[in-house]
Design an enzyme around this catalytic site. Structure first.
Site, PDB file in Angstrom:
ATOM      1  N   ASP A  60       0.848  -1.184   0.000  1.00  0.00           N
ATOM      2  CA  ASP A  60       0.000   0.000   0.000  1.00  0.00           C
ATOM      3  C   ASP A  60       0.890   1.242   0.000  1.00  0.00           C
ATOM      4  O   ASP A  60       1.691   1.452   0.924  1.00  0.00           O
ATOM      5  CB  ASP A  60      -0.907  -0.004   1.233  1.00  0.00           C
ATOM      6  CG  ASP A  60      -1.808   1.216   1.289  1.00  0.00           C
ATOM      7  OD1 ASP A  60      -2.749   1.293   0.491  1.00  0.00           O
ATOM      8  OD2 ASP A  60      -1.540   2.099   2.125  1.00  0.00           O
ATOM      9  N   THR A  93      -3.044   5.428  -4.249  1.00  0.00           N
ATOM     10  CA  THR A  93      -1.923   6.165  -3.667  1.00  0.00           C
ATOM     11  C   THR A  93      -0.634   5.928  -4.438  1.00  0.00           C
ATOM     12  O   THR A  93       0.150   6.861  -4.648  1.00  0.00           O
ATOM     13  CB  THR A  93      -1.726   5.747  -2.200  1.00  0.00           C
ATOM     14  OG1 THR A  93      -1.603   4.317  -2.122  1.00  0.00           O
ATOM     15  CG2 THR A  93      -2.915   6.173  -1.352  1.00  0.00           C
ATOM     16  N   THR A  94      -0.409   4.694  -4.864  1.00  0.00           N
ATOM     17  CA  THR A  94       0.797   4.400  -5.637  1.00  0.00           C
ATOM     18  C   THR A  94       0.742   5.080  -6.996  1.00  0.00           C
ATOM     19  O   THR A  94       1.745   5.641  -7.467  1.00  0.00           O
ATOM     20  CB  THR A  94       0.962   2.884  -5.807  1.00  0.00           C
ATOM     21  OG1 THR A  94       0.973   2.262  -4.523  1.00  0.00           O
ATOM     22  CG2 THR A  94       2.254   2.560  -6.533  1.00  0.00           C
ATOM     23  N   ASP A 382      -9.415  -0.163   1.761  1.00  0.00           N
ATOM     24  CA  ASP A 382      -9.326   0.461   0.440  1.00  0.00           C
ATOM     25  C   ASP A 382     -10.518   0.058  -0.430  1.00  0.00           C
ATOM     26  O   ASP A 382     -11.095   0.893  -1.139  1.00  0.00           O
ATOM     27  CB  ASP A 382      -8.024   0.056  -0.260  1.00  0.00           C
ATOM     28  CG  ASP A 382      -6.809   0.740   0.348  1.00  0.00           C
ATOM     29  OD1 ASP A 382      -6.993   1.633   1.192  1.00  0.00           O
ATOM     30  OD2 ASP A 382      -5.673   0.367  -0.017  1.00  0.00           O
TER      31      ASP A 382
END
Length: 515
Positions: A60, A93-94, A382
């Site tokens: 994550d 997020t990545t 998520d």
């Protein structure tokens, strides 16, 4: 001043200016981006982060960057990108981090070609506006049914420690939880996750109610109560303490016995009052004195002490939080179909299910080890967030890098209409967006250049394709047919947050560091 230099900074201050400052900041941002690049996609790898003996294993992006404890101020801006993405939409997020890093890399090339930083910033913001329009145009038509939402959840969880096989059932549990609390809009706060070690992820289940990580205060109390009348007491069930510093002189045995009996009467009074009101289960935020526990057990009342979740319990059962047992009235009691204490290894959990509690649900996540459970909890969170985003913030778009291919093509075609050197920044922005499908291809085991060429060729031929994981490698295929879809809000937020971070870093030309 007679030509002498004026010193306005302390001797231990350090100052970096001009291109050196820009280069240093951009390099820091790119380094952060590279740190999470290999975690993207269903074949993304995990990171092990060790700090003072504590170990976190995750892919994550937000968790990785937070655990890295980054000190460089410019690099911290990319950490904030991931945090913003996590808070706003719960996933991507990545993607946001590697996009910000690629935007910085393209900006560095433009700066070397003497394109002014302000021009780059203006071009990036114009390109971001065009990109958001392209995302809106790609939203899949039609209402989102449960099958589509399961695909959204599964796309989010695949590769996040859940395993490809487990992701499907877990996605179904996530959608079931969201459906349970959806009434016009999703009451996201009514969904909680409770992780427990001791079984495989396939044992994860949805509990229509709440779970309290506490056990009964006395061994003789009932372990299960059906159709329970519930009280929520926000205090201790113990002897009351005086507010003044007083001493009592005991001169004989009768006085001592009277004092002891007075204490016993006070403690018995708690249990008697609850029994008289018909309370069958009481949750107490403080401590329950051992003798009170014994009296409650005699009345057949199940008591749970140290309940940090008293507000959630009260909200779920319909009970009113009261400051003392003396203040409790019958109309302040809550109810539930079942309250039961269940043992899991050395721990005991209390389940409150049904009745008014059915307004809230808990995903009871299971895993074989602490590391597995922690990563599974992050993946489920998520998935809950992206399903909520898909329902409430503008639908879904094709995943697997297909949306990025279409967005990049649209930005390039619009760049021709941008005047001056800003056009160079807009084109650079389009090239930066290609980093997402390129990275997906690399992590899947494909040649990134060949994959990018095939994706562009398919798009020009009228087919919107993405990088689909298949076996030990990947193929170029239609993501919709393979059930790989993402919330449009995730794509929009990634473009916005990455652009803001990159442009802020590019504009910095002077760094003053003081100890």
């Amino acid at each position: 001043m007679g030509g002498q230099p004026m010193f306005i900074l302390s001797d231990d201050s350090q100052r970096t200016q001009g291109k050196d400052a820009q280069s240093s900041n951009i390099s820091a941002g790119k380094a952060v981006s590279e740190a999470v690049r290999t975690t993207l996609g269903p074949r993304g790898m995990d990171k092990m982060l060790v700090s003072d003996g504590d170990v976190v294993i995750t892919n994550d992006g937000a968790t990785i960057l937070d655990e890295m404890d980054i000190e460089h101020p410019a690099a911290n801006m990319l950490v904030e990108v991931a945090e913003t993405q996590e808070e706003e939409v719960g996933d991507g997020t990545t993607t946001a981090s590697i996009l910000a890093g690629e935007l910085l890399a393209k900006a560095e090339d433009l700066l070397e070609d003497d394109v002014h930083a302000t021009t780059i910033v203006e071009g990036y913001h114009e390109a971001a506006r065009i990109a958001r329009e392209a995302v809106d145009d790609l939203v899949v038509d039609g209402d989102l049914d449960d099958e589509s939402l399961i695909e959204v959840a599964e796309s989010s969880m695949t590769g996040k420690g859940t395993g490809d096989v487990a992701a499907g059932p877990l996605a179904e549990t996530v959608v079931e939880a969201v459906s349970h609390v959806r009434d016009g809009r999703v009451e996201r706060d009514n969904i909680t996750i409770h992780a427990q070690v001791g079984s495989s992820s396939s044992a994860t289940e949805l509990v229509e109610g709440v779970i309290v990580d506490e056990e009964p205060v006395h061994d003789n109390m009932p372990r299960t109560v059906e159709n329970a009348a519930i009280a929520a007491v926000d205090s201790d069930l113990d002897l009351r303490e005086s507010n003044i510093d007083a001493e009592y002189n005991v001169n004989n045995v009768d006085q001592l016995n009277a004092a002891i009996e007075a204490e016993e009467e006070e403690l018995r009074g708690y249990a008697q009052k609850l029994a008289d009101l018909g309370v069958e289960v009481v949750f107490v935020s403080g401590d329950v004195e051992d003798r009170v526990g014994a009296y409650l057990a005699k009345h057949g009342i199940l008591a749970i002490e140290g309940s940090d979740d008293l507000e959630a319990i009260a909200g779920a059962t319909g009970a009113s939080r009261v400051g003392s047992v003396e203040d409790l009235e019958t109309d302040e009691l809550g109810e539930a179909d079942s309250v039961s204490a269940r043992a899991y290894g050395d721990e005991e959990l209390t389940f409150i299910e049904g009745g008014a509690a059915a307004e809230a649900v808990t995903i009871f996540a299971r895993g074989g080890t602490e590391h597995v459970v922690d990563e599974l909890e992050r993946a489920i969170k998520d998935a809950l967030d992206v399903v909520t985003a898909a329902l409430e913030r503008g639908g879904v778009v094709p995943g697997a890098g297909a949306t990025e291919i279409a967005v990049a093509d649209h930005v390039r075609s619009e760049a021709a209409g941008v005047e001056g050197r800003k056009q160079l920044a807009v084109e650079a922005f389009a090239d930066a967006i290609d980093v997402v499908p390129r990275t997906l291809a690399t992590n899947t085991g494909m040649d990134p250049i060949d994959a990018l060429v095939d994706l562009r060729a398919a798009y020009e031929g009228g087919d919107l394709s993405g990088v689909i994981s298949e076996g030990q490698t990947g193929v170029i295929a239609d993501p919709i047919e393979h059930g790989v879809i993402d919330p449009a809000a995730v794509k929009r937020e990634a473009v916005e947050s990455a652009t803001e971070a990159a442009t802020m870093i590019v504009r910095i030309d002077d760094v003053i560091a003081a100890s």
